[in-house]
Design an enzyme around this catalytic site. Structure first.
Site, PDB file in Angstrom:
ATOM      1  N   ARG A 174      13.289  33.499   1.958  1.00 48.60           N
ATOM      2  CA  ARG A 174      12.498  33.263   0.832  1.00 48.60           C
ATOM      3  C   ARG A 174      13.303  33.338  -0.386  1.00 48.60           C
ATOM      4  NH1 ARG A 174      11.202  38.603  -0.830  1.00 48.60           N
ATOM      5  NH2 ARG A 174      10.907  40.203   0.949  1.00 48.60           N
ATOM      6  N   ARG A 212       6.015  29.125  13.852  1.00 42.72           N
ATOM      7  CA  ARG A 212       6.795  30.223  14.519  1.00 42.72           C
ATOM      8  C   ARG A 212       6.151  31.507  14.641  1.00 42.72           C
ATOM      9  NH1 ARG A 212      12.621  30.820  12.617  1.00 42.72           N
ATOM     10  NH2 ARG A 212      11.453  31.444  10.670  1.00 42.72           N
ATOM     11  N   LYS A 232       4.939  23.444   0.938  1.00 44.49           N
ATOM     12  CA  LYS A 232       5.094  22.920   2.334  1.00 44.49           C
ATOM     13  C   LYS A 232       4.312  21.884   2.873  1.00 44.49           C
ATOM     14  CE  LYS A 232       5.569  25.290   6.980  1.00 44.49           C
ATOM     15  NZ  LYS A 232       5.903  26.174   7.611  1.00 44.49           N
TER      16      LYS A 232
HETATM   17  P1  ATP Z   1       9.471  30.902   7.849  1.00 39.48           P
HETATM   18  O1  ATP Z   1       9.444  30.067   8.917  1.00 39.48           O
HETATM   19  O2  ATP Z   1      10.613  31.056   7.130  1.00 39.48           O
HETATM   20  O3  ATP Z   1       8.924  32.212   8.589  1.00 39.48           O
HETATM   21  P2  ATP Z   1       6.790  30.251   6.918  1.00 39.48           P
HETATM   22  O4  ATP Z   1       6.156  31.078   6.179  1.00 39.48           O
HETATM   23  O5  ATP Z   1       6.637  28.760   6.642  1.00 39.48           O
HETATM   24  O6  ATP Z   1       8.205  30.418   6.948  1.00 39.48           O
HETATM   25  P3  ATP Z   1       6.343  29.276   9.751  1.00 39.48           P
HETATM   26  O7  ATP Z   1       5.917  30.158  10.855  1.00 39.48           O
HETATM   27  O8  ATP Z   1       7.547  28.496   9.710  1.00 39.48           O
HETATM   28  O9  ATP Z   1       6.279  30.430   8.536  1.00 39.48           O
HETATM   29  O10 ATP Z   1       5.022  28.680   9.598  1.00 39.48           O
HETATM   30  C1  ATP Z   1       3.758  28.884   9.821  1.00 39.48           C
HETATM   31  C2  ATP Z   1       2.927  29.132   8.233  1.00 39.48           C
HETATM   32  O11 ATP Z   1       2.742  27.828   7.666  1.00 39.48           O
HETATM   33  C3  ATP Z   1       1.678  29.969   8.218  1.00 39.48           C
HETATM   34  O12 ATP Z   1       1.817  31.384   8.119  1.00 39.48           O
HETATM   35  C4  ATP Z   1       0.985  29.292   7.077  1.00 39.48           C
HETATM   36  O13 ATP Z   1       1.515  30.089   5.991  1.00 39.48           O
HETATM   37  C5  ATP Z   1       1.483  27.970   7.094  1.00 39.48           C
HETATM   38  N1  ATP Z   1       0.676  26.652   7.486  1.00 39.48           N
HETATM   39  C6  ATP Z   1      -0.142  26.605   8.580  1.00 39.48           C
HETATM   40  N2  ATP Z   1      -0.662  25.674   8.466  1.00 39.48           N
HETATM   41  C7  ATP Z   1      -0.370  24.756   7.545  1.00 39.48           C
HETATM   42  C8  ATP Z   1      -0.519  23.432   7.245  1.00 39.48           C
HETATM   43  N3  ATP Z   1      -1.399  22.756   7.809  1.00 39.48           N
HETATM   44  N4  ATP Z   1       0.419  23.080   6.115  1.00 39.48           N
HETATM   45  C9  ATP Z   1       1.160  23.768   5.434  1.00 39.48           C
HETATM   46  N5  ATP Z   1       1.373  25.125   5.861  1.00 39.48           N
HETATM   47  C10 ATP Z   1       0.724  25.615   6.906  1.00 39.48           C
HETATM   48  C1  BTN Z   2       6.124  25.863  11.447  1.00 36.04           C
HETATM   49  O1  BTN Z   2       6.246  25.575  10.074  1.00 36.04           O
HETATM   50  O2  BTN Z   2       6.006  27.164  11.785  1.00 36.04           O
HETATM   51  C2  BTN Z   2       6.069  24.865  12.493  1.00 36.04           C
HETATM   52  C3  BTN Z   2       4.629  24.177  12.492  1.00 36.04           C
HETATM   53  C4  BTN Z   2       4.858  23.203  13.918  1.00 36.04           C
HETATM   54  C5  BTN Z   2       3.564  22.496  13.834  1.00 36.04           C
HETATM   55  C6  BTN Z   2       3.295  21.612  14.718  1.00 36.04           C
HETATM   56  S1  BTN Z   2       1.928  20.453  15.115  1.00 36.04           S
HETATM   57  C7  BTN Z   2       2.489  19.901  16.332  1.00 36.04           C
HETATM   58  C8  BTN Z   2       3.012  20.958  17.284  1.00 36.04           C
HETATM   59  N1  BTN Z   2       2.133  21.463  18.050  1.00 36.04           N
HETATM   60  C9  BTN Z   2       2.043  22.947  17.853  1.00 36.04           C
HETATM   61  O3  BTN Z   2       1.197  23.767  18.005  1.00 36.04           O
HETATM   62  N2  BTN Z   2       2.942  22.864  16.509  1.00 36.04           N
HETATM   63  C10 BTN Z   2       3.647  22.063  16.422  1.00 36.04           C
END
Ligand code: ATP
Ligand code: BTN
Length: 244
Positions: A242, A42, A107
């Protein structure tokens, strides 16, 4: 039900690919990849996507109901991801509003729902799911929050292909149900998996913070936040959650 399924060795992002294609006039299209060079989360964040170590799956679909009904879709998909994993014997799963799947408090998977089209009329939806299966050690430093993969729980007992099949078997039939009835059908199950239920949390809307107690979600998927001035409904979008 299924219009097309494409599997790529490498791609920028399975979500981006389905957005380029546009939704099929009927049925869902599916895109899977072994690696992504520009996997996204996101708000412009990146999703770490090394080769052959995860599931990168997107489902494209033309939704007839109007985008305002889609608020709860990433929550419903979170439940379906947990269902598919539980089918394979994975336990200790939980969900963090609005779009994260946790394993043992870290996560494991992320969900990214993107849409284009009319707010009230039909719109094209792309649902992206990334699940860490066995991330290489070198990737550990690239993720700036506690994360997990399935290595400790899966133990070679199932393949990524089987997991992808289980996911599609859950997600594809659910699309029509969601289109008809919305999120409410998944609400109780979502709440039973809620990682933050009853806990003090902070909601961050681009720097504007509200503290409160997480009290589950409403029938559309909005977060219910108990504050000193009553219960507030927090809508997904650009908001981040969070623990306090
Ligand atoms: P929120 O959605 O509440 O803002 P979030 O910090 O999880 O929480 P997202 O945008 O949902 O943010 O997810 C992207 C984040 O997930 C990245 O900034 C990184 O911290 C984490 N991330 C990236 N790749 C992976 C992965 N393969 N496995 C787990 N976490 C990952
Ligand atoms: C998040 O936690 O912010 C969402 C992560 C979503 C990752 C998946 S991997 C398959 C699909 N293709 C992308 O580029 N993102 C989603």
């Amino acid at each position: 039900l299924l219009a097309q399924i494409d599997i790529h060795q490498s791609i920028d992002s399975t979500n981006a690919e389905l957005r380029r294609q546009g939704a099929a006039p009927s049925g869902a299209s599916v895109c899977l990849a072994e690696s992504q060079s520009a996997g996204r989360g996101r708000r412009g964040r990146s999703w770490v996507s090394p080769f052959a170590s995860s599931i990168y799956l997107s489902v494209g679909w033309r939704f007839q109901g109007g985008a305002e009904v889609l608020e709860g879709l990433s929550l419903a998909i979170g439940v379906l991801v947990c269902d598919a994993l539980e089918d394979l014997g994975v336990q200790k799963l939980s969900l963090k509003w609005p779009n994260d799947v946790y394993l043992d408090g870290r996560k494991l998977a992320g969900i990214l729902v993107e849409m284009s089209g009319d707010f009230c009329g039909p719109c094209d939806v792309v649902i992206g799911v990334g699940i860490n299966v066995q991330l290489p050690e070198v990737m550990a430093d690239k993720i700036e929050q506690p994360w997990s993969d399935l290595r400790s729980v899966a133990d070679g007992s199932f393949t990524r292909s089987l997991l992808a099949a289980k996911l599609l078997n859950r997600i594809l039939p659910a699309l029509a149900v969601y289109e008809k009835a919305g999120f409410v059908r998944w609400r109780d199950r979502w709440q039973s998996l809620d990682a933050f239920a009853g806990r003090p949390v902070i909601v961050d809307n681009n720097g504007q913070r509200i503290a409160g107690k997480a009290q589950g979600v409403d029938e559309r998927g909005a977060l219910l936040l108990g504050t000193s001035s009553g219960v507030q409904r927090i809508h997904g979008g650009e908001v981040s959650l969070r623990l306090q």
